[in-house]
Design an enzyme around this catalytic site. Sequence first.
Site, PDB file in Angstrom:
ATOM      1  N   ASP A  58       0.803   2.167   0.926  1.00 40.23           N
ATOM      2  CA  ASP A  58       0.539   3.981   0.596  1.00 40.23           C
ATOM      3  C   ASP A  58       1.840   4.620   0.654  1.00 40.23           C
ATOM      4  O   ASP A  58       2.456   4.418   1.591  1.00 40.23           O
ATOM      5  CB  ASP A  58      -0.662   4.287   1.128  1.00 40.23           C
ATOM      6  CG  ASP A  58      -0.352   4.586   2.732  1.00 40.23           C
ATOM      7  OD1 ASP A  58      -0.161   3.755   3.367  1.00 40.23           O
ATOM      8  OD2 ASP A  58      -0.716   5.841   2.810  1.00 40.23           O
TER       9      ASP A  58
ATOM     10  N   ASP B  97       7.568  -3.433  10.548  1.00 41.37           N
ATOM     11  CA  ASP B  97       8.415  -2.317  10.437  1.00 41.37           C
ATOM     12  C   ASP B  97       9.250  -2.121  11.867  1.00 41.37           C
ATOM     13  O   ASP B  97       9.970  -3.153  12.254  1.00 41.37           O
ATOM     14  CB  ASP B  97       7.756  -1.011   9.945  1.00 41.37           C
ATOM     15  CG  ASP B  97       8.768  -0.040   9.394  1.00 41.37           C
ATOM     16  OD1 ASP B  97       9.773  -0.261   8.571  1.00 41.37           O
ATOM     17  OD2 ASP B  97       8.827   1.151   9.891  1.00 41.37           O
TER      18      ASP B  97
ATOM     19  N   GLU C 139      -1.169  -8.605   8.311  1.00 38.35           N
ATOM     20  CA  GLU C 139      -0.765  -7.201   8.234  1.00 38.35           C
ATOM     21  C   GLU C 139       0.332  -6.823   6.922  1.00 38.35           C
ATOM     22  O   GLU C 139       0.729  -7.895   6.290  1.00 38.35           O
ATOM     23  CB  GLU C 139       0.383  -6.885   9.476  1.00 38.35           C
ATOM     24  CG  GLU C 139       1.192  -5.453   9.963  1.00 38.35           C
ATOM     25  CD  GLU C 139       0.203  -4.377   9.562  1.00 38.35           C
ATOM     26  OE1 GLU C 139      -0.611  -4.211   8.749  1.00 38.35           O
ATOM     27  OE2 GLU C 139       0.544  -3.745  10.677  1.00 38.35           O
ATOM     28  N   ASP C 140       0.153  -5.818   6.380  1.00 35.69           N
ATOM     29  CA  ASP C 140       0.934  -5.384   5.250  1.00 35.69           C
ATOM     30  C   ASP C 140       2.446  -5.677   5.604  1.00 35.69           C
ATOM     31  O   ASP C 140       3.186  -6.065   4.707  1.00 35.69           O
ATOM     32  CB  ASP C 140       0.347  -4.069   4.534  1.00 35.69           C
ATOM     33  CG  ASP C 140       0.696  -2.978   5.295  1.00 35.69           C
ATOM     34  OD1 ASP C 140       1.034  -3.176   6.610  1.00 35.69           O
ATOM     35  OD2 ASP C 140       0.296  -1.733   4.987  1.00 35.69           O
TER      36      ASP C 140
ATOM     37  N   VAL D 268       8.304   1.291   0.775  1.00 35.08           N
ATOM     38  CA  VAL D 268       7.759   0.646  -0.429  1.00 35.08           C
ATOM     39  C   VAL D 268       6.170   1.137  -0.475  1.00 35.08           C
ATOM     40  O   VAL D 268       5.692   1.157   0.641  1.00 35.08           O
ATOM     41  CB  VAL D 268       7.933  -1.122  -0.084  1.00 35.08           C
ATOM     42  CG1 VAL D 268       9.325  -1.416  -0.154  1.00 35.08           C
ATOM     43  CG2 VAL D 268       7.105  -1.386   0.920  1.00 35.08           C
TER      44      VAL D 268
ATOM     45  N   ARG E 127      -2.114   2.648  -3.292  1.00 32.66           N
ATOM     46  CA  ARG E 127      -2.562   1.127  -2.654  1.00 32.66           C
ATOM     47  C   ARG E 127      -2.927   0.148  -3.832  1.00 32.66           C
ATOM     48  O   ARG E 127      -2.975  -0.797  -3.908  1.00 32.66           O
ATOM     49  CB  ARG E 127      -3.729   1.309  -1.670  1.00 32.66           C
ATOM     50  CG  ARG E 127      -3.093   2.159  -0.276  1.00 32.66           C
ATOM     51  CD  ARG E 127      -4.428   2.069   0.517  1.00 32.66           C
ATOM     52  NE  ARG E 127      -4.413   3.051   1.439  1.00 32.66           N
ATOM     53  CZ  ARG E 127      -3.275   2.715   2.711  1.00 32.66           C
ATOM     54  NH1 ARG E 127      -2.756   1.820   2.889  1.00 32.66           N
ATOM     55  NH2 ARG E 127      -3.707   3.975   3.683  1.00 32.66           N
TER      56      ARG E 127
END
Length: 185
Positions: A161, A105, A101-102, A155, A167
Amino acid sequence: MGTMDQDILKVLYTEKQIAARIEAMGMEMYEDLKDKNPLFVSVLRGAFIFMADIVRACQVRCDVEFIAVSSYGNATSSSGAVKITHDIQQDITGRNLVVIEDILDSGNTLCFLKQYFATKGAASVSICTLLDKPSRRTKVITADYIGFTVPDEFVVGYGLDYCQKYRNLPYIGVLKPEVYGGNDE
Ligand code: XMP
Ligand code: MG
């Protein structure tokens, strides 16, 4: 330099810092996963660049899958509901999954996915996130592998994005408030 750089308030992690961190993560993951025939599952779209780098930094025998989810909410924060818009293409019974995962959160997305893969019969589901933003967590969830712990700022770059843009920035940075109209909470 491109024109996107003008929209960035500050750079949090440079291309070099990201590469060095991923190199170290890959080696750590290799030790844990070398005998596990892991299936790496990238969460589209944000994790596509991280996925490409982490699987090469972790030289285990593995295969890869992609899942796409959408969470209801506005551009910079998600609500609780998660919907799968593209599912993985194979039976995962008994497999050791590593979700790539990026950013972790609120935890909504990864909580949902962990549960989803468990009900589909995965033997284990671990989580590898490039960024962790623990200050925003509403679900009880922690990642097994974390690239960087970030402050509560929105961010972009390196896959992340704002309104589908930025991206392809090679670094991770914070947008100038005027670009996204400031406060959307
Ligand atoms: P949750 O809240 O489900 O969030 O843990 C995961 C998803 O929310 C998006 N997200 C961000 N995207 N910059 C982004 O570009 C951010 O700072 C940010 N915070 C959350 C992201 O798509 C992630 O998969
Ligand atoms: Mg996103």
